[in-house]
Scaffold this motif. Structure first.
Motif, PDB file in Angstrom:
ATOM      1  N   ARG A  32      10.363   1.344   0.189  1.00  0.00           N
ATOM      2  CA  ARG A  32      10.598   2.620  -0.477  1.00  0.00           C
ATOM      3  C   ARG A  32       9.964   3.760   0.309  1.00  0.00           C
ATOM      4  NH1 ARG A  32       8.030   4.422  -5.891  1.00  0.00           N
ATOM      5  NH2 ARG A  32       9.492   6.033  -6.554  1.00  0.00           N
ATOM      6  N   ALA A  33      10.731   4.823   0.475  1.00  0.00           N
ATOM      7  CA  ALA A  33      10.173   6.034   1.086  1.00  0.00           C
ATOM      8  C   ALA A  33      10.716   7.230   0.320  1.00  0.00           C
ATOM      9  CB  ALA A  33      10.572   6.121   2.547  1.00  0.00           C
ATOM     10  N   ILE A  34       9.877   8.239   0.153  1.00  0.00           N
ATOM     11  CA  ILE A  34      10.356   9.458  -0.499  1.00  0.00           C
ATOM     12  C   ILE A  34       9.974  10.665   0.359  1.00  0.00           C
ATOM     13  CG2 ILE A  34      10.423   8.601  -2.869  1.00  0.00           C
ATOM     14  CD1 ILE A  34       7.753   9.833  -3.407  1.00  0.00           C
ATOM     15  N   ALA A  35      10.845  11.667   0.315  1.00  0.00           N
ATOM     16  CA  ALA A  35      10.610  12.893   1.078  1.00  0.00           C
ATOM     17  C   ALA A  35      10.104  13.973   0.137  1.00  0.00           C
ATOM     18  CB  ALA A  35      11.915  13.350   1.729  1.00  0.00           C
ATOM     19  N   VAL A  36       9.006  14.598   0.510  1.00  0.00           N
ATOM     20  CA  VAL A  36       8.465  15.699  -0.289  1.00  0.00           C
ATOM     21  C   VAL A  36       8.253  16.889   0.647  1.00  0.00           C
ATOM     22  CG1 VAL A  36       6.642  16.435  -1.871  1.00  0.00           C
ATOM     23  CG2 VAL A  36       7.281  14.022  -1.769  1.00  0.00           C
ATOM     24  N   THR A  51      10.902  20.542   6.582  1.00  0.00           N
ATOM     25  CA  THR A  51      12.366  20.561   6.635  1.00  0.00           C
ATOM     26  C   THR A  51      12.967  19.352   5.919  1.00  0.00           C
ATOM     27  OG1 THR A  51      12.029  21.528   8.831  1.00  0.00           O
ATOM     28  CG2 THR A  51      14.282  20.953   8.225  1.00  0.00           C
ATOM     29  N   GLN A  52      13.608  19.625   4.770  1.00  0.00           N
ATOM     30  CA  GLN A  52      14.161  18.550   3.932  1.00  0.00           C
ATOM     31  C   GLN A  52      15.151  17.677   4.707  1.00  0.00           C
ATOM     32  OE1 GLN A  52      14.211  18.376  -0.097  1.00  0.00           O
ATOM     33  NE2 GLN A  52      14.639  16.298   0.640  1.00  0.00           N
ATOM     34  N   ALA A  53      16.043  18.302   5.461  1.00  0.00           N
ATOM     35  CA  ALA A  53      17.130  17.532   6.094  1.00  0.00           C
ATOM     36  C   ALA A  53      16.580  16.479   7.059  1.00  0.00           C
ATOM     37  CB  ALA A  53      18.085  18.474   6.814  1.00  0.00           C
ATOM     38  N   THR A  54      15.598  16.856   7.869  1.00  0.00           N
ATOM     39  CA  THR A  54      15.071  15.883   8.834  1.00  0.00           C
ATOM     40  C   THR A  54      14.247  14.811   8.121  1.00  0.00           C
ATOM     41  OG1 THR A  54      13.406  17.580   9.313  1.00  0.00           O
ATOM     42  CG2 THR A  54      15.065  17.198  10.991  1.00  0.00           C
ATOM     43  N   LEU A  55      13.548  15.203   7.066  1.00  0.00           N
ATOM     44  CA  LEU A  55      12.809  14.196   6.284  1.00  0.00           C
ATOM     45  C   LEU A  55      13.776  13.182   5.677  1.00  0.00           C
ATOM     46  CD1 LEU A  55      10.144  16.251   4.277  1.00  0.00           C
ATOM     47  CD2 LEU A  55       9.724  14.670   6.167  1.00  0.00           C
ATOM     48  N   ASP A  56      14.915  13.682   5.164  1.00  0.00           N
ATOM     49  CA  ASP A  56      15.899  12.776   4.554  1.00  0.00           C
ATOM     50  C   ASP A  56      16.385  11.745   5.570  1.00  0.00           C
ATOM     51  OD1 ASP A  56      15.679  14.026   2.121  1.00  0.00           O
ATOM     52  OD2 ASP A  56      17.480  15.269   2.372  1.00  0.00           O
ATOM     53  N   GLY A  57      16.536  12.175   6.820  1.00  0.00           N
ATOM     54  CA  GLY A  57      16.949  11.242   7.867  1.00  0.00           C
ATOM     55  C   GLY A  57      15.926  10.136   8.063  1.00  0.00           C
ATOM     56  N   VAL A  58      14.640  10.483   8.012  1.00  0.00           N
ATOM     57  CA  VAL A  58      13.592   9.468   8.203  1.00  0.00           C
ATOM     58  C   VAL A  58      13.530   8.539   6.979  1.00  0.00           C
ATOM     59  CG1 VAL A  58      11.158   9.073   8.771  1.00  0.00           C
ATOM     60  CG2 VAL A  58      12.326  11.084   9.679  1.00  0.00           C
ATOM     61  N   VAL A  59      13.787   9.094   5.794  1.00  0.00           N
ATOM     62  CA  VAL A  59      13.849   8.250   4.590  1.00  0.00           C
ATOM     63  C   VAL A  59      14.920   7.169   4.780  1.00  0.00           C
ATOM     64  CG1 VAL A  59      14.566   8.207   2.157  1.00  0.00           C
ATOM     65  CG2 VAL A  59      12.936   9.938   2.951  1.00  0.00           C
ATOM     66  N   GLN A  66       0.840  -1.198   0.000  1.00  0.00           N
ATOM     67  CA  GLN A  66       0.000   0.000   0.000  1.00  0.00           C
ATOM     68  C   GLN A  66       0.875   1.248   0.000  1.00  0.00           C
ATOM     69  OE1 GLN A  66      -3.396   0.226   2.557  1.00  0.00           O
ATOM     70  NE2 GLN A  66      -3.984  -1.886   2.251  1.00  0.00           N
ATOM     71  N   VAL A  67       0.236   2.396  -0.246  1.00  0.00           N
ATOM     72  CA  VAL A  67       0.964   3.666  -0.331  1.00  0.00           C
ATOM     73  C   VAL A  67       0.347   4.648   0.664  1.00  0.00           C
ATOM     74  CG1 VAL A  67       1.602   5.590  -1.824  1.00  0.00           C
ATOM     75  CG2 VAL A  67       1.415   3.270  -2.787  1.00  0.00           C
ATOM     76  N   ALA A  68       1.218   5.234   1.489  1.00  0.00           N
ATOM     77  CA  ALA A  68       0.741   6.188   2.500  1.00  0.00           C
ATOM     78  C   ALA A  68       1.441   7.527   2.359  1.00  0.00           C
ATOM     79  CB  ALA A  68       1.001   5.638   3.906  1.00  0.00           C
ATOM     80  N   VAL A  69       0.682   8.592   2.552  1.00  0.00           N
ATOM     81  CA  VAL A  69       1.259   9.928   2.763  1.00  0.00           C
ATOM     82  C   VAL A  69       1.153  10.214   4.260  1.00  0.00           C
ATOM     83  CG1 VAL A  69       0.934  12.411   2.413  1.00  0.00           C
ATOM     84  CG2 VAL A  69       0.759  10.834   0.466  1.00  0.00           C
ATOM     85  N   VAL A  70       2.276  10.601   4.865  1.00  0.00           N
ATOM     86  CA  VAL A  70       2.289  10.969   6.287  1.00  0.00           C
ATOM     87  C   VAL A  70       2.789  12.396   6.397  1.00  0.00           C
ATOM     88  CG1 VAL A  70       3.197  10.444   8.578  1.00  0.00           C
ATOM     89  CG2 VAL A  70       2.795   8.582   6.954  1.00  0.00           C
ATOM     90  N   THR A  71       1.964  13.281   6.945  1.00  0.00           N
ATOM     91  CA  THR A  71       2.440  14.651   7.185  1.00  0.00           C
ATOM     92  C   THR A  71       2.990  14.745   8.612  1.00  0.00           C
ATOM     93  OG1 THR A  71       0.407  15.614   8.096  1.00  0.00           O
ATOM     94  CG2 THR A  71       0.599  15.530   5.673  1.00  0.00           C
ATOM     95  N   GLY A  72       3.891  15.694   8.806  1.00  0.00           N
ATOM     96  CA  GLY A  72       4.568  15.765  10.108  1.00  0.00           C
ATOM     97  C   GLY A  72       5.508  14.586  10.298  1.00  0.00           C
ATOM     98  N   ALA A  73       5.992  14.044   9.170  1.00  0.00           N
ATOM     99  CA  ALA A  73       6.731  12.771   9.211  1.00  0.00           C
ATOM    100  C   ALA A  73       8.173  12.928   9.685  1.00  0.00           C
ATOM    101  CB  ALA A  73       6.714  12.125   7.828  1.00  0.00           C
ATOM    102  N   SER A  74       8.606  14.152   9.924  1.00  0.00           N
ATOM    103  CA  SER A  74      10.013  14.340  10.307  1.00  0.00           C
ATOM    104  C   SER A  74      10.229  14.187  11.804  1.00  0.00           C
ATOM    105  CB  SER A  74      10.488  15.721   9.856  1.00  0.00           C
ATOM    106  OG  SER A  74       9.740  16.740  10.505  1.00  0.00           O
ATOM    107  N   SER A  75       9.153  14.099  12.596  1.00  0.00           N
ATOM    108  CA  SER A  75       9.324  14.158  14.054  1.00  0.00           C
ATOM    109  C   SER A  75       8.158  13.476  14.771  1.00  0.00           C
ATOM    110  CB  SER A  75       9.388  15.643  14.462  1.00  0.00           C
ATOM    111  OG  SER A  75       9.502  15.790  15.857  1.00  0.00           O
ATOM    112  N   GLY A  76       8.395  13.088  16.012  1.00  0.00           N
ATOM    113  CA  GLY A  76       7.327  12.664  16.914  1.00  0.00           C
ATOM    114  C   GLY A  76       6.426  11.559  16.373  1.00  0.00           C
ATOM    115  N   ILE A  77       5.129  11.794  16.471  1.00  0.00           N
ATOM    116  CA  ILE A  77       4.133  10.775  16.095  1.00  0.00           C
ATOM    117  C   ILE A  77       4.200  10.475  14.598  1.00  0.00           C
ATOM    118  CG2 ILE A  77       1.651  10.287  15.999  1.00  0.00           C
ATOM    119  CD1 ILE A  77       1.367  12.187  18.487  1.00  0.00           C
TER     120      ILE A  77
END
Ligand SMILES: NC(=O)c1ccc[n+]([C@@H]2O[C@H](COP(=O)([O-])OP(=O)(O)OC[C@H]3O[C@@H](n4cnc5c(N)ncnc54)[C@H](OP(=O)(O)O)[C@@H]3O)[C@@H](O)[C@H]2O)c1
Length: 241
Positions: A58-62, A41-49, A9-20
């Motif tokens: 697969r994960a992508i940061a937008v 914030t691109q840098a923190t999203l890249d860390g979660v990727v 499946q495919v999910a969009v998660v907002t606030g994905a760089s931190s916390g919940i």
């Protein structure tokens, strides 16, 4: 752990760089869900990727500001174009500001209405554009116990979360017959960086962990098609905090 129901499946998660949001993105990746991660914030999203990649998923940061309608539309389009469909939306982008009303700042009121309420509305509407034609999808809006309970010193936060609960309830009633599930996620206090930014002298060892909140959301997403969870209430063992 990979989940046969969720795998692919495919999910969009907002606030994905931190916390919940971050914990939910990681849990979805572990379940084999392709995850499209959004925050400003691109840098923190890249860390979660990178962390998601350890699950082999697969994960992508937008990078996306959820107050910007065009950026949100582009986020959902990108999920569909790059991953083929959109099955799950988790709205966890949010902020908080606390204190008595006479000490509160109007800028904080505006920010919380924009991010917690208007941002949730915009993300739901944009995701539904892709879910409705397929008559399938699950939206989970991360709200708060402040959607139900009066907590003095939280005027703007509570107003934004009451509003977002109203939005979520109406949305659920509108799209239920279209095969789309909408769940209001109602946590008590969760030990996340939100508390570093918003202040407060609370015992964080008594709060929920973001990983436990994420696991609870995944169990709801994985429920059989015949079950609809309208509200998911999650409290620490000792109560709200
Ligand atoms: N922590 C709690 O006790 C608790 C309890 C109940 C409910 N909640 C709710 O849970 C949600 C997540 O909170 P959290 O505790 O995980 O907080 P957090 O750790 O501070 O994470 C907030 C996330 O939202 C993103 N964000 C903030 N403003 C944004 C914007 N304009 N556009 C896009 N992304 C934005 C942040 O990334 P950027 O700054 O990089 O954009 C970050 O990824 C919030 O709605 C909060 O109200 C929290």
């Amino acid at each position: 752990m990979s989940s046969p129901k969720l795998h692919g499946q495919v999910a969009v998660v907002t606030g994905a760089s931190s916390g919940i949001g971050r914990a939910t993105a990681l849990a979805l990746a572990r379940a084999g869900v392709q995850v499209v991660l959004a925050a400003r914030t691109q840098a923190t999203l890249d860390g979660v990727v990178q962390e998601c990649a350890q699950s082999g998923t697969r994960a992508i940061a937008v990078p996306t500001d959820v107050t910007d309608e065009q950026l949100i539309a582009a986020l959902m389009e990108r999920a569909v174009q790059e991953c083929g469909q959109l099955d799950i939306l988790v709205t966890s982008a949010g902020g908080a500001a606390f204190g008595p009303i006479m000490e509160s700042r109007t800028e904080d009121w505006d920010m919380l209405m924009n991010v917690n309420l208007r941002g949730t509305y915009l993300c739901c509407k944009s995701a539904l554009k892709h879910m409705l034609p397929r008559k399938s999808g699950h939206i989970l809006n991360v709200l708060s116990i402040a959607s139900h309970m009066i907590l003095p010193g939280s005027t703007a936060y509570t107003a934004s979360k009451f509003g977002a609960l109203g939005l979520t309830k109406v949305l659920a009633a509108e799209v239920r017959s279209e095969g789309i599930k909408v769940t209001a996620v109602i946590p008590g206090a969760v030990d996340t960086p939100l508390w570093d930014k918003s202040g407060g002298d609370l015992d964080r060892t008594k709060m929920l962990s973001p990983g436990d909140v994420a696991d609870a959301m995944l169990s709801v997403i994985a429920q059989p098609a015949g079950i609809h969870t309208d509200e998911l209430h999650l409290m620490p063992p000792l109560g709200v905090l």
